[in-house]
Design an enzyme around this catalytic site. Structure first.
Site, PDB file in Angstrom:
ATOM      1  N   GLY A  17      -0.768   3.377  -0.980  1.00 50.30           N
ATOM      2  CA  GLY A  17      -1.292   2.408  -0.016  1.00 50.30           C
ATOM      3  C   GLY A  17      -0.441   2.437   1.232  1.00 50.30           C
ATOM      4  O   GLY A  17       0.654   2.983   1.232  1.00 50.30           O
ATOM      5  N   ASP A 131       1.528 -16.405   5.527  1.00 53.57           N
ATOM      6  CA  ASP A 131       0.472 -15.394   5.625  1.00 53.57           C
ATOM      7  C   ASP A 131      -0.259 -15.270   4.290  1.00 53.57           C
ATOM      8  O   ASP A 131      -0.530 -14.175   3.803  1.00 53.57           O
ATOM      9  CB  ASP A 131       1.055 -14.038   6.052  1.00 53.57           C
ATOM     10  CG  ASP A 131      -0.032 -13.093   6.544  1.00 53.57           C
ATOM     11  OD1 ASP A 131       0.237 -11.875   6.664  1.00 53.57           O
ATOM     12  OD2 ASP A 131      -1.169 -13.561   6.787  1.00 53.57           O
TER      13      ASP A 131
HETATM   14  C1  LIG Z   1      -2.585  -4.150   3.499  1.00 51.13           C
HETATM   15  N1  LIG Z   1      -1.649  -4.768   2.556  1.00 51.13           N
HETATM   16  C2  LIG Z   1      -1.193  -6.067   3.040  1.00 51.13           C
HETATM   17  C3  LIG Z   1      -0.524  -3.840   2.290  1.00 51.13           C
HETATM   18  C4  LIG Z   1      -0.823  -3.085   0.995  1.00 51.13           C
HETATM   19  C5  LIG Z   1       0.064  -1.850   0.850  1.00 51.13           C
HETATM   20  C6  LIG Z   1      -0.242  -1.135  -0.476  1.00 51.13           C
HETATM   21  C7  LIG Z   1      -0.132  -2.074  -1.649  1.00 51.13           C
HETATM   22  N2  LIG Z   1      -0.476  -1.491  -2.935  1.00 51.13           N
HETATM   23  C8  LIG Z   1      -1.779  -1.013  -3.105  1.00 51.13           C
HETATM   24  O1  LIG Z   1      -2.628  -1.128  -2.167  1.00 51.13           O
HETATM   25  N3  LIG Z   1      -2.166  -0.421  -4.277  1.00 51.13           N
HETATM   26  C9  LIG Z   1      -3.541   0.020  -4.514  1.00 51.13           C
HETATM   27  C10 LIG Z   1      -1.229  -0.122  -5.313  1.00 51.13           C
HETATM   28  C11 LIG Z   1       0.019  -0.921  -5.248  1.00 51.13           C
HETATM   29  C12 LIG Z   1       0.803  -1.031  -6.391  1.00 51.13           C
HETATM   30  N4  LIG Z   1       1.943  -1.735  -6.409  1.00 51.13           N
HETATM   31  C13 LIG Z   1       2.379  -2.335  -5.278  1.00 51.13           C
HETATM   32  C14 LIG Z   1       3.574  -3.056  -5.316  1.00 51.13           C
HETATM   33  C15 LIG Z   1       4.055  -3.636  -4.185  1.00 51.13           C
HETATM   34  C16 LIG Z   1       3.337  -3.497  -2.995  1.00 51.13           C
HETATM   35  C17 LIG Z   1       3.851  -4.132  -1.762  1.00 51.13           C
HETATM   36  C18 LIG Z   1       3.362  -3.715  -0.535  1.00 51.13           C
HETATM   37  C19 LIG Z   1       3.846  -4.322   0.636  1.00 51.13           C
HETATM   38 CL1  LIG Z   1       3.253  -3.807   2.158  1.00 51.13          CL
HETATM   39  C20 LIG Z   1       4.808  -5.348   0.579  1.00 51.13           C
HETATM   40  O2  LIG Z   1       5.256  -5.947   1.717  1.00 51.13           O
HETATM   41  C21 LIG Z   1       5.268  -5.746  -0.657  1.00 51.13           C
HETATM   42 CL2  LIG Z   1       6.407  -7.020  -0.738  1.00 51.13          CL
HETATM   43  C22 LIG Z   1       4.808  -5.163  -1.828  1.00 51.13           C
HETATM   44  N5  LIG Z   1       2.168  -2.826  -2.923  1.00 51.13           N
HETATM   45  C23 LIG Z   1       1.655  -2.252  -4.046  1.00 51.13           C
HETATM   46  C24 LIG Z   1       0.401  -1.554  -4.046  1.00 51.13           C
HETATM   47  C25 LIG Z   1      -0.871  -3.383  -1.469  1.00 51.13           C
HETATM   48  C26 LIG Z   1      -0.567  -4.046  -0.161  1.00 51.13           C
END
Ligand SMILES: CN(C)C[C@H]1CC[C@H](N2C(=O)N(C)Cc3cnc4ccc(-c5cc(Cl)c(O)c(Cl)c5)nc4c32)CC1
Length: 331
Positions: A17, A131
């Site tokens: 992501g 947010d």
């Molecule tokens: C658009 N969004 C606001 C950001 C999106 C980025 C990929 C994320 N993701 C995904 O989209 N999967 C499909 C898999 C996935 C799996 N584990 C994750 C664990 C943590 C995070 C994470 C991402 C960001 Cl930008 C953070 O600040 C924190 Cl504290 C945590 N993202 C994960 C994540 C989901 C959110």
């Protein structure tokens, strides 16, 4: 890209992501074999977003809760930040709602109780998220919610009674006092966003929506929204208690935890205390001491420095294994 700083510590896999100025990759923690998500940010492309990263790191190092995405390790190099985070395989709650169109009340209630627990915990610790939205709530392998993205959170100096000014967050979830540029209390603005969130969970669309931002703001400031026929009386009452235009009339997090709709059929107030104890876990300390050839006392002292280095990550991931009933063993 080499990401040489991760060599030997994590086995990097595919990008899972991207969020604005960050790339998120799946990785395996080499000592436990556990999956993690590594958020990689390039300092050059961060620009004026650099303070947001420092805010997020500082907040997440202080927050330790079953419904907040766990930060395990921070690596800072000359040109990059790496945040090693709890892996949430089911992705964003946003996509989950879209896939199901809308949620049945009992499923929405379970999710919303977890959101109230996470927000109650951070408010208690003196933070406002600012947010809150379904994109910032991820689902783990057991369909539990994990709050992410603390880049806009605020820890008002002197406590949560002190006002904030910065207008931030996503317009459709922003409280009227926040978009009118007046001073506001972070906790009250978070409650409004939770009202929008609950509405989105139960209806599958937003109470206030418009492509044109000024039009959207007018709708929010009118405080008028439709409620579809399928909403129960209790859920309508709860949404309305959170979407009060006057922040002083808005329900507080303390009142939320015992609200009838949240208690109905579950009969227990929402518990926002963290399941994590301050005392370190003996089995994990023993396994670490054996691995590093140190005494248990030395190992416990090292872990309790909470440096968010590889040792902190290894300790927390061992604890995860234990909580999931897997052997407390290092590879
Ligand atoms: C658009 N969004 C606001 C950001 C999106 C980025 C990929 C994320 N993701 C995904 O989209 N999967 C499909 C898999 C996935 C799996 N584990 C994750 C664990 C943590 C995070 C994470 C991402 C960001 Cl930008 C953070 O600040 C924190 Cl504290 C945590 N993202 C994960 C994540 C989901 C959110």
């Amino acid at each position: 890209m080499s990401y040489s700083e991760l060599k030997g510590l994590y086995h990097l896999r595919e990008t899972i992501g991207s969020g604005g100025f960050a790339k998120v990759k799946l990785a395996y923690h080499s000592l436990t074999g556990e999956k993690v998500a590594i958020k990689i940010m390039d300092k050059r492309s961060l620009g004026e977003d650099l303070p947001r990263v420092k805010t997020e790191i500082a907040a997440m190092q202080d927050l330790c809760h079953q419904h907040i995405c766990k930060l395990y390790q921070v690596i800072e190099t000359a040109d990059r930040f790496y945040m090693v985070l709890e892996y949430c395989p089911e992705g964003e709650l946003f996509d989950y709602i879209v896939a199901k169109d809308k949620l049945e009340e009992e499923e929405a209630k379970i999710f919303f109780r977890q959101i109230v627990a996470a927000v109650g915990y951070i408010h208690n610790k003196g933070y406002a998220h600012r947010d809150l939205k379904p994109e910032n709530l991820l689902l783990d392998e057991d369909q539990n919610l994990k709050l992410i993205d603390f880049g806009l959170c605020a820890k008002p100096r002197g406590g949560m009674e002190n006002v904030l000014y910065t207008c931030c967050g996503s317009p459709a979830y922003a409280a009227p006092e926040l978009i009118s540029g007046r001073e506001y209390l972070g906790a009250e603005a978070d409650i409004w966003s939770m009202g929008i969130l609950l509405y989105a969970l139960l209806c599958g669309y937003l109470p206030f929506d418009d492509e044109n931002i000024p039009q959207l703001y007018k709708k929010i400031q009118s405080g008028k929204y439709e409620t579809p026929w399928w909403l129960s009386q209790d859920s309508k009452e709860l949404i309305s208690a959170m979407l009060q235009l006057d922040p002083k009339r808005r329900v507080t997090i303390n009142q939320l935890v015992t609200h009838p709709w949240l208690m109905e059929a579950i009969d227990m107030p929402v518990e926002w205390n963290s399941k994590y104890k301050r005392k370190v876990d003996d089995d994990c300390i023993t396994e670490l001491a054996v691995h590093y050839g140190k005494s248990r006392q030395e190992m416990e002292a090292d872990v309790q420095e909470w440096k968010f280095d590889y040792l902190t990550a290894t300790y927390f991931l061992l604890l995860e294994k234990k909580m999931k009933g897997r052997p407390v063993r290092l590879i």
